[in-house]
Design a protein around this motif. Structure first.
Motif, mmCIF file in Angstrom:
data_model
loop_
_atom_site.group_PDB
_atom_site.id
_atom_site.type_symbol
_atom_site.label_atom_id
_atom_site.label_comp_id
_atom_site.label_asym_id
_atom_site.label_seq_id
_atom_site.Cartn_x
_atom_site.Cartn_y
_atom_site.Cartn_z
ATOM 1 N N LYS A 58 0.830 -1.026 -0.093
ATOM 2 C CA LYS A 58 0.120 0.021 0.156
ATOM 3 C C LYS A 58 0.965 1.208 -0.026
ATOM 4 O O LYS A 58 0.483 2.340 -0.783
ATOM 5 C CB LYS A 58 -0.950 -0.041 1.181
ATOM 6 N N PRO A 59 1.787 1.487 0.880
ATOM 7 C CA PRO A 59 2.586 2.643 0.713
ATOM 8 C C PRO A 59 3.174 2.946 -0.687
ATOM 9 O O PRO A 59 3.448 3.926 -0.942
ATOM 10 C CB PRO A 59 3.791 2.216 1.757
ATOM 11 N N LEU A 60 3.833 1.786 -1.100
ATOM 12 C CA LEU A 60 4.130 2.103 -2.723
ATOM 13 C C LEU A 60 2.889 2.668 -3.424
ATOM 14 O O LEU A 60 3.512 3.512 -4.403
ATOM 15 C CB LEU A 60 4.771 0.636 -3.059
ATOM 16 N N GLN A 61 1.987 2.230 -3.259
ATOM 17 C CA GLN A 61 0.652 2.824 -4.108
ATOM 18 C C GLN A 61 0.525 4.339 -3.784
ATOM 19 O O GLN A 61 0.359 5.056 -4.435
ATOM 20 C CB GLN A 61 -0.546 2.137 -4.052
ATOM 21 N N TRP A 62 0.816 4.562 -2.548
ATOM 22 C CA TRP A 62 0.463 5.825 -2.140
ATOM 23 C C TRP A 62 1.646 6.719 -2.594
ATOM 24 O O TRP A 62 1.430 7.989 -2.997
ATOM 25 C CB TRP A 62 0.563 6.150 -0.377
ATOM 26 N N GLN A 63 2.780 6.308 -2.790
ATOM 27 C CA GLN A 63 3.798 7.082 -3.309
ATOM 28 C C GLN A 63 3.739 7.338 -4.653
ATOM 29 O O GLN A 63 4.043 8.511 -5.241
ATOM 30 C CB GLN A 63 5.287 6.079 -3.298
ATOM 31 N N LYS A 64 3.146 6.501 -5.370
ATOM 32 C CA LYS A 64 2.856 6.724 -6.809
ATOM 33 C C LYS A 64 1.795 7.768 -7.096
ATOM 34 O O LYS A 64 1.883 8.662 -7.977
ATOM 35 C CB LYS A 64 2.299 5.554 -7.527
ATOM 36 N N ARG A 65 1.018 7.893 -5.987
ATOM 37 C CA ARG A 65 0.070 9.181 -6.095
ATOM 38 C C ARG A 65 0.318 10.437 -5.263
ATOM 39 O O ARG A 65 -0.347 11.556 -5.146
ATOM 40 C CB ARG A 65 -1.281 8.770 -5.497
ATOM 41 N N ALA A 66 1.835 10.650 -4.876
ATOM 42 C CA ALA A 66 2.266 11.712 -4.124
ATOM 43 C C ALA A 66 2.257 12.864 -4.872
ATOM 44 O O ALA A 66 1.803 14.032 -4.200
ATOM 45 C CB ALA A 66 3.551 11.240 -3.527
ATOM 46 N N ALA A 67 2.720 13.046 -6.002
ATOM 47 C CA ALA A 67 2.725 14.240 -6.554
ATOM 48 C C ALA A 67 1.320 14.776 -6.931
ATOM 49 O O ALA A 67 1.212 16.040 -6.803
ATOM 50 C CB ALA A 67 3.369 13.996 -7.909
ATOM 51 N N GLU A 68 0.532 14.075 -7.195
ATOM 52 C CA GLU A 68 -0.924 14.441 -7.546
ATOM 53 C C GLU A 68 -1.304 14.885 -6.257
ATOM 54 O O GLU A 68 -2.251 15.879 -6.020
ATOM 55 C CB GLU A 68 -1.764 13.124 -7.957
ATOM 56 N N PHE A 69 -1.310 14.358 -5.007
ATOM 57 C CA PHE A 69 -1.897 14.810 -3.937
ATOM 58 C C PHE A 69 -1.021 16.131 -3.561
ATOM 59 O O PHE A 69 -1.643 17.000 -3.038
ATOM 60 C CB PHE A 69 -1.299 13.756 -2.610
ATOM 61 N N MET A 70 0.209 16.172 -3.662
ATOM 62 C CA MET A 70 0.758 17.494 -3.374
ATOM 63 C C MET A 70 0.117 18.611 -4.179
ATOM 64 O O MET A 70 -0.153 19.922 -3.679
ATOM 65 C CB MET A 70 2.261 17.441 -3.728
ATOM 66 N N ALA A 71 -0.211 18.179 -5.352
ATOM 67 C CA ALA A 71 -0.575 19.421 -6.439
ATOM 68 C C ALA A 71 -2.075 19.691 -5.978
ATOM 69 O O ALA A 71 -2.656 20.931 -6.051
ATOM 70 C CB ALA A 71 -0.903 18.841 -7.812
ATOM 71 N N LEU A 103 11.154 -0.179 3.109
ATOM 72 C CA LEU A 103 10.144 0.459 2.614
ATOM 73 C C LEU A 103 9.956 2.046 2.798
ATOM 74 O O LEU A 103 9.581 2.732 1.808
ATOM 75 C CB LEU A 103 8.787 -0.115 3.285
ATOM 76 N N ILE A 104 10.445 2.479 3.777
ATOM 77 C CA ILE A 104 10.297 4.098 4.161
ATOM 78 C C ILE A 104 11.404 4.568 3.147
ATOM 79 O O ILE A 104 10.964 5.916 2.559
ATOM 80 C CB ILE A 104 10.689 4.273 5.610
ATOM 81 N N GLN A 105 12.434 4.017 2.926
ATOM 82 C CA GLN A 105 13.557 4.664 1.657
ATOM 83 C C GLN A 105 12.643 4.553 0.496
ATOM 84 O O GLN A 105 13.156 5.660 -0.211
ATOM 85 C CB GLN A 105 14.633 3.600 2.129
ATOM 86 N N ALA A 106 11.873 3.766 0.218
ATOM 87 C CA ALA A 106 11.633 3.496 -1.007
ATOM 88 C C ALA A 106 10.281 4.437 -1.272
ATOM 89 O O ALA A 106 9.828 4.668 -2.541
ATOM 90 C CB ALA A 106 11.142 2.088 -1.410
ATOM 91 N N THR A 107 9.911 5.274 -0.478
ATOM 92 C CA THR A 107 8.721 5.870 -0.372
ATOM 93 C C THR A 107 9.177 7.603 -0.019
ATOM 94 O O THR A 107 8.477 8.003 1.056
ATOM 95 C CB THR A 107 7.611 5.490 0.428
ATOM 96 N N PHE A 132 20.867 10.386 10.303
ATOM 97 C CA PHE A 132 19.455 9.901 9.941
ATOM 98 C C PHE A 132 18.673 11.279 9.554
ATOM 99 O O PHE A 132 17.797 10.892 8.439
ATOM 100 C CB PHE A 132 18.939 9.211 11.236
ATOM 101 N N ALA A 133 18.574 12.105 9.980
ATOM 102 C CA ALA A 133 17.738 13.220 9.498
ATOM 103 C C ALA A 133 18.125 13.581 8.311
ATOM 104 O O ALA A 133 17.336 13.869 7.406
ATOM 105 C CB ALA A 133 17.927 14.207 10.539
ATOM 106 N N GLU A 134 19.458 13.737 7.839
ATOM 107 C CA GLU A 134 19.816 13.813 6.449
ATOM 108 C C GLU A 134 19.247 12.864 5.526
ATOM 109 O O GLU A 134 18.831 13.227 4.284
ATOM 110 C CB GLU A 134 21.262 14.056 6.156
ATOM 111 N N LYS A 135 19.542 11.700 5.968
ATOM 112 C CA LYS A 135 19.295 10.571 4.753
ATOM 113 C C LYS A 135 17.767 10.066 4.756
ATOM 114 O O LYS A 135 17.091 9.414 3.894
ATOM 115 C CB LYS A 135 19.860 9.466 5.371
ATOM 116 N N PHE A 136 16.942 10.463 5.966
ATOM 117 C CA PHE A 136 15.677 10.113 6.140
ATOM 118 C C PHE A 136 14.884 11.234 6.558
ATOM 119 O O PHE A 136 14.051 11.457 7.736
ATOM 120 C CB PHE A 136 15.220 8.906 7.006
ATOM 121 N N PRO A 137 15.061 12.273 5.946
ATOM 122 C CA PRO A 137 14.105 13.701 6.232
ATOM 123 C C PRO A 137 12.697 13.686 6.301
ATOM 124 O O PRO A 137 12.152 14.460 6.882
ATOM 125 C CB PRO A 137 14.717 14.768 5.095
ATOM 126 N N HIS A 138 12.274 12.617 5.542
ATOM 127 C CA HIS A 138 10.735 12.330 5.713
ATOM 128 C C HIS A 138 10.154 11.410 6.727
ATOM 129 O O HIS A 138 8.796 11.223 6.898
ATOM 130 C CB HIS A 138 10.207 11.595 4.294
#
Length: 306
Positions: A58-71, A103-107, A132-138
């Motif tokens: 599921k998170p991979l699916q959310w990642q695919k829609r991330a740009a649309e959500f942001m817009a 998974l977090i790194q891939a999203t 960690f904060a630099e490599k995983f800012p999200h």
């Protein structure tokens, strides 16, 4: 606010595994334990069960829609991990957590909110010991704080964590946090009362005090809910009541009522505070008639996603 989560401060909820053990007073009436008993999925306190491969996609699916959500929404999607477990549980197999970090790194276009009651475990369980904060800012790291005792014990541990955003979940709020040392305040504070059949009431002054201190320190504040108990319209709940004490009674209409009595002596000046058990939906989430929906703003949101 939520896409597929009923939690007010997130869009999605993701559980990589299910199961936990009670470690704090905030766990006493754990809703996840009740859910597990009804579902018959795990024996709470004894088992940890990894969720399905389909759930992990599921998170991979959310990642695919991330740009649309942001817009559309002008902000990034938030993922709360985990509502039925604790990411930093030391009874979870290390390889499960390694898979979660992958998974977090891939999203990278999702903001992951990792809330724990085991903040002391975090430094040894991050994906990286340094930067960690630099490599995983999200990734946002949060600690559950239910009382002043927990705040003084756990807030310094959270401040020592290398995360871009650190936050408190003061839920269930079981006592007055008192004066908060400004150096302990995180980048975001959530406050909420307890819900459920055995919910303990929250004094309105406790929530107001944290709100006012966050405002003075320019820290975003989100009031999540009253829970089962809420102040009556005619209750004067201003002043500083430092007592974590109540007695149950009933008003003339038969509704359960909790009252914090007026304290005697110059060191404890406060007005009487009363709350009534009206149910979570009726209690709502207005504090002094206002919804408080403070959120930290990420650098990418400030830059409009660029």
């Amino acid at each position: 606010m939520a896409e597929d989560s009923k939690i007010e401060w997130t869009d999605h909820t993701f559980n990589p595994w299910v199961g936990c053990t009670k470690v704090s007073p905030g766990c006493d009436h754990c809703y996840a334990e009740g859910w597990a008993k009804r579902a018959g999925s795990v024996t709470w306190g004894a088992e940890r069960q990894r969720t399905s491969i389909a759930n992990w996609r599921k998170p991979l699916q959310w990642q695919k829609r991330a740009a649309e959500f942001m817009a559309t929404h002008g902000r990034r999607q938030r993922v709360f991990c985990a509502s039925l477990a604790d990411v930093f549980d030391n009874q979870v197999p290390t390889e499960w957590r390694d898979d979660l970090w992958s998974l977090i790194q891939a999203t990278p276009d999702l903001d992951w909110l990792l809330l724990t009651k085991r903040i002391g475990n975090v430094p040894n369980m991050l994906a990286l010991p340094f930067d960690f904060a630099e490599k995983f800012p999200h990734v946002w790291i949060g600690a559950t704080i239910t009382s002043r005792e927990e705040m003084l014990r756990d807030a310094p541990k959270l401040k020592a964590v290398d995360a871009r955003v650190r936050f408190w979940s003061v839920e269930p709020m079981l006592g007055d946090l008192g004066r908060i040392p400004i150096e302990l305040l995180p980048e975001w504070v959530i406050v909420g009362g307890e819900s459920g059949a055995h919910a303990r009431p929250m004094n309105p002054e406790w929530a107001q005090s944290v709100r006012d201190q966050c405002a003075a320190a320019s820290v975003p504040y989100l009031f999540k809910q009253w829970g089962e108990w809420a102040p009556g319209d005619d209750i004067d709940a201003h002043g500083m009541c430092r007592h974590n004490y109540w007695e149950q009674d009933r008003d003339d209409g038969g509704a359960p009522r909790h009252e914090w009595p007026v304290s005697e002596g110059p060191d404890f000046p406060c007005m009487r505070a009363e709350v009534y058990r009206v149910g979570k939906r009726a209690a709502g989430r207005l504090l002094d008639g206002i919804e408080h929906n403070g959120f930290p703003v990420t650098a990418k949101e400030q830059g409009n996603g660029n």
